[in-house]
Design an enzyme around this catalytic site. Structure first.
Site, PDB file in Angstrom:
ATOM      1  N   CYS A 133       0.797  -1.232   0.000  1.00  0.00           N
ATOM      2  CA  CYS A 133       0.000   0.000   0.000  1.00  0.00           C
ATOM      3  C   CYS A 133       0.829   1.281   0.000  1.00  0.00           C
ATOM      4  CB  CYS A 133      -0.937   0.000   1.193  1.00  0.00           C
ATOM      5  SG  CYS A 133      -1.978  -1.460   1.235  1.00  0.00           S
TER       6      CYS A 133
HETATM    7  C1  UGA Z   1      -1.674   0.430   5.474  1.00  0.00           C
HETATM    8  C2  UGA Z   1      -2.527   1.346   6.354  1.00  0.00           C
HETATM    9  O1  UGA Z   1      -2.060   1.311   7.696  1.00  0.00           O
HETATM   10  C3  UGA Z   1      -3.970   0.922   6.319  1.00  0.00           C
HETATM   11  O2  UGA Z   1      -4.764   1.836   7.042  1.00  0.00           O
HETATM   12  C4  UGA Z   1      -4.429   0.880   4.864  1.00  0.00           C
HETATM   13  O3  UGA Z   1      -5.768   0.460   4.737  1.00  0.00           O
HETATM   14  C5  UGA Z   1      -3.551  -0.067   4.098  1.00  0.00           C
HETATM   15  O4  UGA Z   1      -2.203   0.406   4.166  1.00  0.00           O
HETATM   16  C6  UGA Z   1      -4.005  -0.105   2.668  1.00  0.00           C
HETATM   17  O5  UGA Z   1      -3.932   0.916   1.993  1.00  0.00           O
HETATM   18  O6  UGA Z   1      -4.524  -1.130   2.234  1.00  0.00           O
HETATM   19  P1  UGA Z   1      -0.463  -1.911   5.771  1.00  0.00           P
HETATM   20  O7  UGA Z   1       0.232  -1.631   4.484  1.00  0.00           O
HETATM   21  O8  UGA Z   1      -1.021  -3.255   6.020  1.00  0.00           O
HETATM   22  O9  UGA Z   1      -1.684  -0.879   6.003  1.00  0.00           O
HETATM   23  O10 UGA Z   1       0.576  -1.651   6.831  1.00  0.00           O
HETATM   24  P2  UGA Z   1       0.891  -0.836   8.157  1.00  0.00           P
HETATM   25  O11 UGA Z   1       0.645  -1.716   9.310  1.00  0.00           O
HETATM   26  O12 UGA Z   1       0.332   0.510   8.210  1.00  0.00           O
HETATM   27  O13 UGA Z   1       2.428  -0.774   7.878  1.00  0.00           O
HETATM   28  C7  UGA Z   1       2.951  -0.028   6.789  1.00  0.00           C
HETATM   29  C8  UGA Z   1       4.365   0.318   7.081  1.00  0.00           C
HETATM   30  O14 UGA Z   1       4.414   1.072   8.264  1.00  0.00           O
HETATM   31  C9  UGA Z   1       5.236  -0.909   7.308  1.00  0.00           C
HETATM   32  O15 UGA Z   1       6.408  -0.803   6.573  1.00  0.00           O
HETATM   33  C10 UGA Z   1       5.463  -0.946   8.776  1.00  0.00           C
HETATM   34  O16 UGA Z   1       6.737  -1.444   9.093  1.00  0.00           O
HETATM   35  C11 UGA Z   1       5.315   0.513   9.176  1.00  0.00           C
HETATM   36  N1  UGA Z   1       4.722   0.631  10.520  1.00  0.00           N
HETATM   37  C12 UGA Z   1       3.594  -0.062  10.801  1.00  0.00           C
HETATM   38  C13 UGA Z   1       5.299   1.416  11.449  1.00  0.00           C
HETATM   39  O17 UGA Z   1       6.325   2.069  11.185  1.00  0.00           O
HETATM   40  N2  UGA Z   1       4.731   1.499  12.697  1.00  0.00           N
HETATM   41  C14 UGA Z   1       3.617   0.795  12.999  1.00  0.00           C
HETATM   42  O18 UGA Z   1       3.152   0.873  14.135  1.00  0.00           O
HETATM   43  C15 UGA Z   1       3.039   0.014  12.038  1.00  0.00           C
END
Ligand code: UGA
Length: 469
Positions: free
Chosen positions: A279
């Site tokens: 995403c």
């Molecule tokens: C992300 C968004 O968080 C969702 O709200 C959205 O619906 C989704 O994209 C989408 O567009 O489908 P996702 O890609 O599953 O979800 O991942 P996240 O958990 O947000 O993680 C994304 C990145 O942020 C990762 O590289 C992760 O390492 C980092 N991250 C995640 C952090 O730095 N801190 C966190 O607490 C969680």
């Protein structure tokens, strides 16, 4: 309500299964027959916590997967489009959206009752009104607003938490061409209680989705830029810096009883080896290009992507700092998934890191609790050893690089403690206590002067490491 969901990927499958669990009659349309068979047997084609339980709860009653789009649409009151919208290197690829819209239009040709088509996929503003709606109109021969409605309902599902995010939403964004469409969409979310609902037009709904992901990606790249600066300053640690920043009461409010609220968004204010997944990279890129196509520079988002592209290589800088000779190094990369809780390796920082290490002559062993099979598909052309356990992976390593913050990696200090020669641990997620291992480097950790506790001596290593001298 009878709902057809086009696309049995992570968005379609989770949405379909969760909507069925709330009592709707759901048909998930997926063109891959093997996936359809898996879903109908209660087996999830993706690793997603709790999904199989939700599937099993409704299969055989009000949930079914099928390859027959035409029949599924005809039998339904509302069709959700949840197909892929990849970034093709230049812009968002809307090919699957087009195909789905045409097929839905054709299916609706002989349907004589009002039908709502909802775009759930992430699409750039204007796609629903200017591409999906005209295609349905053309191929169905029906009039929007009269015989069919068109809406946009973005998803906010995190991989690994998708089922709980769907079942307990923070917001439901309901875009539509008119009141009737929005009312119909609101009906499918009636069983979700009084979650905040945002009623808007389709363009605004599309923009909300991109702005949400772009904000989170920006927080991460901001943190990484600050982290890289901290790395260059003696005795400064980005973990302390960002902890101090986050105590701003506007980021972590203090309640009247003195308790601090720790909003989850603050977890994106953390330095590491970069964001990935299906995403953030795709969506930020698509939004940048969308702006550029409108003659609008997007310098903030350009920098978000640029910082992120360089971030996995910060791990290599830490190797250089320790004067590791890559040609003689036995390196263990821990974590292949882009984040814990998923087997998704798309845009994972582990991929460019491993490629660069192998290109530089290092012997690389890697381990991930669930993502090894997925990683083999993208790293199949290079020589990497895939270990079956963390223990096996770190056994011979003189450098351990942590790329994904799987909780089991917290055991590294205890596992290596008995070893005669202590490996260098490079922490790409700042998840370990730097003092729990003898030789530690982390993203955003400035050089520690002797007074502040650094006792690193390169000769403590196995001799497989060389000095710059
Ligand atoms: C992300 C968004 O968080 C969702 O709200 C959205 O619906 C989704 O994209 C989408 O567009 O489908 P996702 O890609 O599953 O979800 O991942 P996240 O958990 O947000 O993680 C994304 C990145 O942020 C990762 O590289 C992760 O390492 C980092 N991250 C995640 C952090 O730095 N801190 C966190 O607490 C969680």
């Amino acid at each position: 309500m009878r709902i057809a969901v086009i696309g049995g990927g992570y968005v379609g499958l989770v949405s379909g299964a969760c909507l069925a669990s709330k009592g709707h009659e759901v048909l998930i349309v997926e063109q891959d027959e093997s996936k359809v068979a898996q879903i109908n047997n209660g087996v999830s084609p993706i690793h997603e916590d709790g999904l199989e339980d939700v599937l099993m709860a409704s299969l055989g009653s009000n949930l079914q997967a099928t390859t027959h789009l035409d029949a599924a649409v005809r039998l339904s009151d509302l069709t959700m489009i949840a197909v892929g919208t990849p970034f093709n290197g230049n812009e968002i690829d809307l090919g699957q959206i087009e195909d789905a819209s045409i097929a839905i239009g054709e299916a609706l040709r002989d349907v004589n009752r009002y039908h709502v088509v909802v775009v759930k996929s992430t699409v750039v503003p204007g796609t629903t009104d200017d591409l999906v709606m005209p295609l349905i109109e053309k191929h169905s021969g029906k009039r929007p607003g009269l015989e069919f409605g068109v809406g946009m309902n973005p998803e906010f599902l995190r991989e690994g938490n998708a089922v709980s995010d769907f079942m307990s939403p923070d917001r439901i964004v309901i875009g539509g061409i008119d009141e009737r469409t929005r009312a119909c969409m609101a009906e499918i979310y009636a069983p979700f209680g009084n979650t905040d609902k945002v009623f808007v037009n389709n363009r605004t709904a599309e923009m909300i989705k991109y702005a949400s992901n772009a904000l989170l990606a920006t927080l991460i790249s901001f943190s990484n830029e600050i982290g890289n600066l901290c790395s260059a300053v003696d005795d400064v640690d980005v973990v302390d810096v960002l902890n101090g920043v986050k105590l701003d009461k506007r980021l972590s409010p203090i309640l009247s009883d003195g308790q601090r609220v720790q909003p989850e968004i603050n977890s994106y204010l953390a330095a590491g080896c970069g964001f990935g997944g299906s995403c953030f990279p795709k969506d930020v890129n698509a939004l940048r290009v969308y702006g550029q196509q409108r003659n609008l520079d997007m310098p903030v988002l350009d920098a978000v992507m640029q910082t992120n592209a360089n971030q996995p290589l910060q791990m290599l800088d830490l190797l250089k700092k320790r004067q590791i000779n890559l040609k003689r190094a036995q390196i263990c990369v821990l974590g292949l998934a882009f984040k814990p809780g998923t087997d998704d390796v798309r845009e994972s920082p582990a991929i460019p890191l491993i490629r660069t290490l192998v290109d530089s002559g290092a012997k690389v062993t890697t381990y991930d609790p669930v993502a090894t099979d997925e990683a083999k598909k993208v790293l199949g052309d290079i020589d990497v050893t895939y270990a079956a356990s963390m223990h096996e992976a770190i056994d011979q390593a003189n450098v351990i690089m942590v790329v994904t913050s799987w909780s089991e990696f917290a055991e590294i200090p205890a596992l290596i403690a008995p070893r005669a020669y202590q490996p260098l641990v490079i922490d790409g997620r700042r998840m370990l206590d730097q003092h729990a291992v003898m030789h530690y480097e982390g993203i955003g950790l400035g050089a520690q002067t002797p007074e502040s506790g650094s006792d690193y001596d390169e000769h403590d290593h196995t001799g497989r490491m060389t000095s710059a001298a």
